[in-house]
Structure formats: C-alpha cells, structure tokens
Design a protein around this motif. Structure first.
Motif, PDB file in Angstrom:
ATOM      1  N   GLU A   1      -2.784  -4.401  -6.100  1.00  0.00           N
ATOM      2  CA  GLU A   1      -2.779  -3.687  -4.833  1.00  0.00           C
ATOM      3  C   GLU A   1      -3.861  -4.215  -3.906  1.00  0.00           C
TER       4      GLU A   1
ATOM      5  N   PRO B   1      -2.897  -7.933  -2.237  1.00  0.00           N
ATOM      6  CA  PRO B   1      -2.638  -7.614  -3.651  1.00  0.00           C
ATOM      7  C   PRO B   1      -2.566  -8.848  -4.540  1.00  0.00           C
TER       8      PRO B   1
ATOM      9  N   VAL C   1       2.072   1.686  -3.495  1.00  0.00           N
ATOM     10  CA  VAL C   1       0.992   2.085  -4.402  1.00  0.00           C
ATOM     11  C   VAL C   1       0.774   3.585  -4.322  1.00  0.00           C
TER      12      VAL C   1
ATOM     13  N   THR D   1       0.810  -1.216   0.000  1.00  0.00           N
ATOM     14  CA  THR D   1       0.000   0.000   0.000  1.00  0.00           C
ATOM     15  C   THR D   1       0.849   1.273   0.000  1.00  0.00           C
TER      16      THR D   1
END
Length: 210
Positions: free
Chosen positions: A68, A125, A11, A8
C-alpha cells in the motif's frame, strides 16, 4: 514472499472487511474466442483459434503481503541510506504509524526519485518491502473469467460502494451503483479493456491474522 498491490481506497475497504476479491488483467491475453480448462500444473489451458497455457502469479494456498501507499519521514542520501536518526513510517490509508527503520536503511531501499529528500516523502505501493507490511492475505482461489462476467455481488466484494464516484454519467445508465463504480475504476486502470471484454484473474482472499 509475493506482494499484492492495492490502491488506497481498496486498502481502506480491505481493512474495513469490505473487500475479499480482486482482479488482475491477464497478460498476455489468450487468443480471440478461446475457452479454458484447468490444468494439472496449476494453470489453465486455453483452446480456440490458437492454444495457450496461462499460469496465474498468485496460487491458492499462498500467503501474500498487502502493498500500500506509504509516507516516509527523514533525511535521505542518493543511495537511499538514512543520514541519521530513526525513520518514521506512515500508511497513507489512515495515517497510522508503521515499522520504524533502524539507523541505517537496507542498501537496496532506494529513493524512487534518486535525489535528496527531507521531510515527508510519499511512495507508491509497488515500493513497499515485505518486512514493512501490516497486513497479509491468503489466496483462497484463482480462476480466469471475462471482465464483463463480474456480478453485482462481486462488485461489492471488490470493495465498491453504493454511491457514485465522479458524478453522473449517462454511459452507466441501468447499471447498479457498485457495478458502475467498478467499471469506471477498471476503465481508468485499463483503458479499452472493458469494451474488449478481456480475460482477468479473479482472486479470492482472506485475511491472515497473526
């Protein structure tokens, strides 16, 4: 299409344009003391105490989708099919809405825990299918290197920020903040890898806009 998983925080860095490089641990590792040269087949030949050939999973010119963490909302059966209604889909990184499922989910889209679920259900993910991705990347280049060869510039390109994560640590004295953050993150994912100075694939990326 191949997928490329990002945590995360990575991302977020990717979406904000702060990340265009990632590294993946080479598995299996070449022999100790090995050196490499590019091979015509798109891989790399390593020579040393033993010879071996290693081809990266991702090759220059390929387009991959970014995998993700995400949330699902809805009713579930044990076989993964929606009981009724359309399913809501949220990306963990910014809680934005993603693709809405049709009335029935694909038969191969199965709950990772294999039991009934109601309400929000968080998924790793690695469970993201290609059709649900919101971002794609083109592989610009791939090359092998030792993990400790990473530069300060590449630590920033990996999406590392200047502030320290996890508090002050005397083990990281003398390292730039971005490098300390990268090392700490890498060690959490691959314990012992940094000390062994293992080989990794350095992968440069660029966003694909549609």
């Amino acid at each position: 299409m191949k997928g490329l998983s990002l945590s995360t925080p990575m991302v977020i860095a990717w979406n904000e344009g702060r990340k265009d490089v990632t590294r993946r641990l080479m598995n299996p590792q070449p022999a100790e003391g090995a050196y490499f040269h590019h091979d015509e087949d798109g891989g790399f030949a390593f020579a040393g105490t033993a010879c071996s050939f290693h081809k990266p999973r991702y090759l220059p010119g390929e387009t991959v989708y970014i995998k993700e963490a995400h949330y699902l909302y809805g009713s579930w059966k044990k076989n993964g099919l929606a009981a009724s209604g359309r399913q809501k889909w949220l990306f963990v990184a910014d809680r934005s809405m993603g693709v809405l499922f049709p009335d029935a989910l694909p038969t191969d889209f199965v709950s990772s825990q294999g039991r009934d679920h109601r309400g929000w259900f968080k998924r790793s993910p690695r469970f993201m299918p290609a059709w649900a991705a919101r971002s794609h990347a083109r592989i610009v280049s791939v090359r092998p290197e030792r993990i400790q060869e990473i530069t300060g510039e590449d630590c920033s390109r990996e999406g590392m920020e200047e502030h320290y994560f996890g508090g002050y640590d005397f083990a990281y004295l003398g390292m730039p903040p971005e490098a300390a953050n990268f090392r700490r993150t890498w060690e959490s994912l691959h314990p012992g890898s940094w000390e062994k100075n293992e080989f990794v694939w350095r992968i440069a990326l660029e966003k694909v806009t549609k």
